[in-house]
Design a protein around this motif. Sequence first.
Motif, PDB file in Angstrom:
ATOM      1  N   TYR A  38      55.321  10.715  68.419  1.00  8.90           N
ATOM      2  CA  TYR A  38      54.908  11.952  69.079  1.00  8.90           C
ATOM      3  C   TYR A  38      56.052  12.388  69.981  1.00  8.90           C
ATOM      4  CZ  TYR A  38      50.443  10.326  67.356  1.00  8.90           C
ATOM      5  OH  TYR A  38      49.431   9.872  66.535  1.00  8.90           O
ATOM      6  N   VAL A  39      56.445  13.647  69.872  1.00  7.75           N
ATOM      7  CA  VAL A  39      57.669  14.082  70.549  1.00  7.75           C
ATOM      8  C   VAL A  39      57.401  15.281  71.445  1.00  7.75           C
ATOM      9  CG1 VAL A  39      59.129  13.206  68.690  1.00  7.75           C
ATOM     10  CG2 VAL A  39      58.375  15.594  68.624  1.00  7.75           C
ATOM     11  N   ALA A  40      58.273  15.455  72.424  1.00 10.19           N
ATOM     12  CA  ALA A  40      58.215  16.629  73.302  1.00 10.19           C
ATOM     13  C   ALA A  40      58.566  17.878  72.491  1.00 10.19           C
ATOM     14  CB  ALA A  40      59.190  16.454  74.461  1.00 10.19           C
ATOM     15  N   ASP A  41      58.140  19.039  72.983  1.00  7.22           N
ATOM     16  CA  ASP A  41      58.352  20.290  72.247  1.00  7.22           C
ATOM     17  C   ASP A  41      59.821  20.520  71.893  1.00  7.22           C
ATOM     18  OD1 ASP A  41      55.665  20.798  72.379  1.00  7.22           O
ATOM     19  OD2 ASP A  41      55.788  22.268  73.990  1.00  7.22           O
ATOM     20  N   ARG A  42      60.727  20.094  72.740  1.00 10.75           N
ATOM     21  CA  ARG A  42      62.153  20.314  72.500  1.00 10.75           C
ATOM     22  C   ARG A  42      62.636  19.632  71.222  1.00 10.75           C
ATOM     23  NH1 ARG A  42      66.513  22.283  75.078  1.00 10.75           N
ATOM     24  NH2 ARG A  42      68.553  21.286  74.800  1.00 10.75           N
ATOM     25  N   TYR A  43      61.954  18.576  70.818  1.00  4.32           N
ATOM     26  CA  TYR A  43      62.392  17.813  69.652  1.00  4.32           C
ATOM     27  C   TYR A  43      61.572  18.103  68.387  1.00  4.32           C
ATOM     28  CZ  TYR A  43      65.203  15.216  72.998  1.00  4.32           C
ATOM     29  OH  TYR A  43      66.126  14.873  73.955  1.00  4.32           O
ATOM     30  N   LYS A  44      60.737  19.122  68.426  1.00  5.39           N
ATOM     31  CA  LYS A  44      59.910  19.445  67.258  1.00  5.39           C
ATOM     32  C   LYS A  44      60.694  20.293  66.260  1.00  5.39           C
ATOM     33  CE  LYS A  44      55.469  18.874  69.597  1.00  5.39           C
ATOM     34  NZ  LYS A  44      54.215  19.518  70.054  1.00  5.39           N
ATOM     35  N   ARG A  45      61.816  19.743  65.814  1.00  8.92           N
ATOM     36  CA  ARG A  45      62.723  20.472  64.926  1.00  8.92           C
ATOM     37  C   ARG A  45      62.112  20.666  63.536  1.00  8.92           C
ATOM     38  NH1 ARG A  45      66.508  16.475  67.682  1.00  8.92           N
ATOM     39  NH2 ARG A  45      67.938  17.717  68.959  1.00  8.92           N
ATOM     40  N   ARG A  46      61.529  19.601  63.013  1.00  6.96           N
ATOM     41  CA  ARG A  46      60.930  19.725  61.684  1.00  6.96           C
ATOM     42  C   ARG A  46      59.783  20.728  61.687  1.00  6.96           C
ATOM     43  NH1 ARG A  46      56.765  16.190  61.249  1.00  6.96           N
ATOM     44  NH2 ARG A  46      55.743  18.162  61.759  1.00  6.96           N
ATOM     45  N   GLU A  47      59.020  20.748  62.762  1.00  5.98           N
ATOM     46  CA  GLU A  47      57.935  21.720  62.891  1.00  5.98           C
ATOM     47  C   GLU A  47      58.488  23.142  62.957  1.00  5.98           C
ATOM     48  OE1 GLU A  47      54.742  23.034  66.325  1.00  5.98           O
ATOM     49  OE2 GLU A  47      55.026  20.878  65.959  1.00  5.98           O
ATOM     50  N   PHE A  48      59.550  23.344  63.734  1.00  4.14           N
ATOM     51  CA  PHE A  48      60.170  24.661  63.835  1.00  4.14           C
ATOM     52  C   PHE A  48      60.640  25.155  62.469  1.00  4.14           C
ATOM     53  CE2 PHE A  48      64.306  26.873  64.098  1.00  4.14           C
ATOM     54  CZ  PHE A  48      63.902  28.054  64.693  1.00  4.14           C
ATOM     55  N   LEU A  49      61.229  24.268  61.694  1.00  3.85           N
ATOM     56  CA  LEU A  49      61.786  24.653  60.398  1.00  3.85           C
ATOM     57  C   LEU A  49      60.715  24.904  59.345  1.00  3.85           C
ATOM     58  CD1 LEU A  49      64.433  24.953  58.712  1.00  3.85           C
ATOM     59  CD2 LEU A  49      64.160  22.534  58.112  1.00  3.85           C
ATOM     60  N   SER A  50      59.667  24.060  59.336  1.00  2.00           N
ATOM     61  CA  SER A  50      58.701  24.078  58.228  1.00  2.00           C
ATOM     62  C   SER A  50      57.348  24.678  58.579  1.00  2.00           C
ATOM     63  CB  SER A  50      58.472  22.653  57.735  1.00  2.00           C
ATOM     64  OG  SER A  50      57.796  21.891  58.731  1.00  2.00           O
ATOM     65  N   ASN A  51      57.040  24.772  59.871  1.00  2.00           N
ATOM     66  CA  ASN A  51      55.733  25.218  60.358  1.00  2.00           C
ATOM     67  C   ASN A  51      54.652  24.153  60.203  1.00  2.00           C
ATOM     68  OD1 ASN A  51      54.406  27.384  61.728  1.00  2.00           O
ATOM     69  ND2 ASN A  51      53.211  27.792  59.894  1.00  2.00           N
ATOM     70  N   PHE A  52      55.015  22.968  59.741  1.00  5.24           N
ATOM     71  CA  PHE A  52      54.070  21.858  59.623  1.00  5.24           C
ATOM     72  C   PHE A  52      54.030  21.099  60.941  1.00  5.24           C
ATOM     73  CE2 PHE A  52      53.700  17.217  58.542  1.00  5.24           C
ATOM     74  CZ  PHE A  52      52.328  17.215  58.361  1.00  5.24           C
TER      75      PHE A  52
ATOM     76  N   PHE B 125      47.965  15.513  54.062  1.00  5.92           N
ATOM     77  CA  PHE B 125      48.159  16.265  52.819  1.00  5.92           C
ATOM     78  C   PHE B 125      47.515  17.662  52.895  1.00  5.92           C
ATOM     79  CE2 PHE B 125      48.475  12.194  50.004  1.00  5.92           C
ATOM     80  CZ  PHE B 125      49.741  11.951  50.522  1.00  5.92           C
ATOM     81  N   ALA B 126      46.257  17.716  53.315  1.00  6.14           N
ATOM     82  CA  ALA B 126      45.549  19.009  53.359  1.00  6.14           C
ATOM     83  C   ALA B 126      46.183  19.937  54.396  1.00  6.14           C
ATOM     84  CB  ALA B 126      44.068  18.795  53.671  1.00  6.14           C
ATOM     85  N   GLN B 127      46.525  19.382  55.553  1.00  5.12           N
ATOM     86  CA  GLN B 127      47.145  20.190  56.610  1.00  5.12           C
ATOM     87  C   GLN B 127      48.485  20.756  56.153  1.00  5.12           C
ATOM     88  OE1 GLN B 127      47.490  18.211  60.415  1.00  5.12           O
ATOM     89  NE2 GLN B 127      49.117  19.566  61.106  1.00  5.12           N
ATOM     90  N   ALA B 128      49.290  19.919  55.505  1.00  6.85           N
ATOM     91  CA  ALA B 128      50.598  20.386  55.038  1.00  6.85           C
ATOM     92  C   ALA B 128      50.456  21.479  53.988  1.00  6.85           C
ATOM     93  CB  ALA B 128      51.401  19.212  54.481  1.00  6.85           C
ATOM     94  N   GLU B 129      49.478  21.349  53.103  1.00  6.76           N
ATOM     95  CA  GLU B 129      49.247  22.387  52.091  1.00  6.76           C
ATOM     96  C   GLU B 129      48.940  23.727  52.746  1.00  6.76           C
ATOM     97  OE1 GLU B 129      46.114  20.876  49.681  1.00  6.76           O
ATOM     98  OE2 GLU B 129      47.468  19.936  48.227  1.00  6.76           O
ATOM     99  N   ASN B 130      48.195  23.687  53.858  1.00 10.25           N
ATOM    100  CA  ASN B 130      47.824  24.918  54.558  1.00 10.25           C
ATOM    101  C   ASN B 130      48.975  25.512  55.362  1.00 10.25           C
ATOM    102  OD1 ASN B 130      45.158  24.965  53.658  1.00 10.25           O
ATOM    103  ND2 ASN B 130      44.458  23.638  55.312  1.00 10.25           N
ATOM    104  N   GLN B 131      49.857  24.665  55.880  1.00 12.00           N
ATOM    105  CA  GLN B 131      50.881  25.148  56.806  1.00 12.00           C
ATOM    106  C   GLN B 131      52.226  25.452  56.149  1.00 12.00           C
ATOM    107  OE1 GLN B 131      50.768  22.016  59.840  1.00 12.00           O
ATOM    108  NE2 GLN B 131      49.431  23.280  61.125  1.00 12.00           N
ATOM    109  N   LEU B 132      52.540  24.780  55.061  1.00  9.68           N
ATOM    110  CA  LEU B 132      53.824  25.035  54.395  1.00  9.68           C
ATOM    111  C   LEU B 132      53.761  26.325  53.587  1.00  9.68           C
ATOM    112  CD1 LEU B 132      54.668  21.462  52.997  1.00  9.68           C
ATOM    113  CD2 LEU B 132      55.714  22.584  54.984  1.00  9.68           C
ATOM    114  N   ASP B 133      54.852  27.071  53.595  1.00  5.23           N
ATOM    115  CA  ASP B 133      54.967  28.269  52.767  1.00  5.23           C
ATOM    116  C   ASP B 133      55.245  27.812  51.332  1.00  5.23           C
ATOM    117  OD1 ASP B 133      55.722  30.524  51.378  1.00  5.23           O
ATOM    118  OD2 ASP B 133      56.940  31.351  53.010  1.00  5.23           O
ATOM    119  N   PRO B 134      54.281  27.995  50.406  1.00  4.50           N
ATOM    120  CA  PRO B 134      54.460  27.471  49.040  1.00  4.50           C
ATOM    121  C   PRO B 134      55.554  28.182  48.252  1.00  4.50           C
ATOM    122  CG  PRO B 134      52.483  28.838  49.169  1.00  4.50           C
ATOM    123  CD  PRO B 134      52.998  28.700  50.578  1.00  4.50           C
TER     124      PRO B 134
END
Length: 329
Positions: A40-54, A77-86
Amino acid sequence: MSSSSILLNNLRQLMKSKKYYNEVIHAYIVPTTDPHRNEYVADRYKRREFLSNFTGSNGTALITDKEALLWTDGRYFAQAENQLDPTCWKLMRDGTKDVLSITNWISRNLEKNSFVGCDPELVSINEWKEWKETLEQSDKQLVPVHVNLIDILWDNQRPNLPDKPIWKHDIQYSGASISEKLSKVRSKMREYNVDHIIIHRTDDIAWLFNLRGGDIPYNPVFLSYSIVSIDSVKLFVDLNKLSNSIKKDLEDDNVNLYQYDLFHQQLKIDVHSKDSSDKYCASPSCNYAIQTIIPKKQLVIQDDIVYELKAVKNNCEIQGMKQAHVSFI
């Protein structure tokens, strides 16, 4: 064009630019973690989330010239399907049949002599070794990209480091003083025949210095590093988070305080200013960037000394754990 597509296109341009590595980067790995290997990371390190929206706590992204893939486990799996741009992302269901690991996917799908880049602060020493060996078997090269490419895309929108205050964990709960804990650490150092140990885990540092913080939600830790030597100790932390009384207590225990962002610089200074025979101990879970600073002949990879000491609870800590499970209903 979606926002995800724009980000990925911009990232691919950086990978091709040769500005941040002297060769074209054919694949770029974006882990979830931070330099301390926290899940679990601080907002500053949420790089993968920033890039992918997951937004899940587990996941690793891989970007090539033509594809963007995200590996995560069954919880998400279900969350990623909803959040990733297919239209531009492919979900890799880690642990399921016929889904390759990241390194095996790279080995099978990229051409020979490809360069695979990653921020070395976000990969452990063990992990880097395993990735490197796997990729070399198929003539791919894992390379450290010391400037994080996601940070360049994020620019001034990237969140600041957390600024929540650090508080003291009283000895009535810890059961041992800082000096008592340092004495145990140094006994282990002598046993392992090392002169300095590098502590990167935020929970280890919170335990060792009897401090707690709020940098990561639901985890009472604070972003920090420490270098414990036989005759000195350095703590790297945002000094603005420390009250004057805590600073005084630490100084009374001969703890030298440094700003958090000076860790790598000070480690380089220490390595080059001390005896070249000095041994530096780092755990296999330390980030690989630390290994790149210390000459091979001076580096000892050893199980985490503080982590092992912390696991053996004293009577006070045992009582605290029991009390934490008592229902007050």
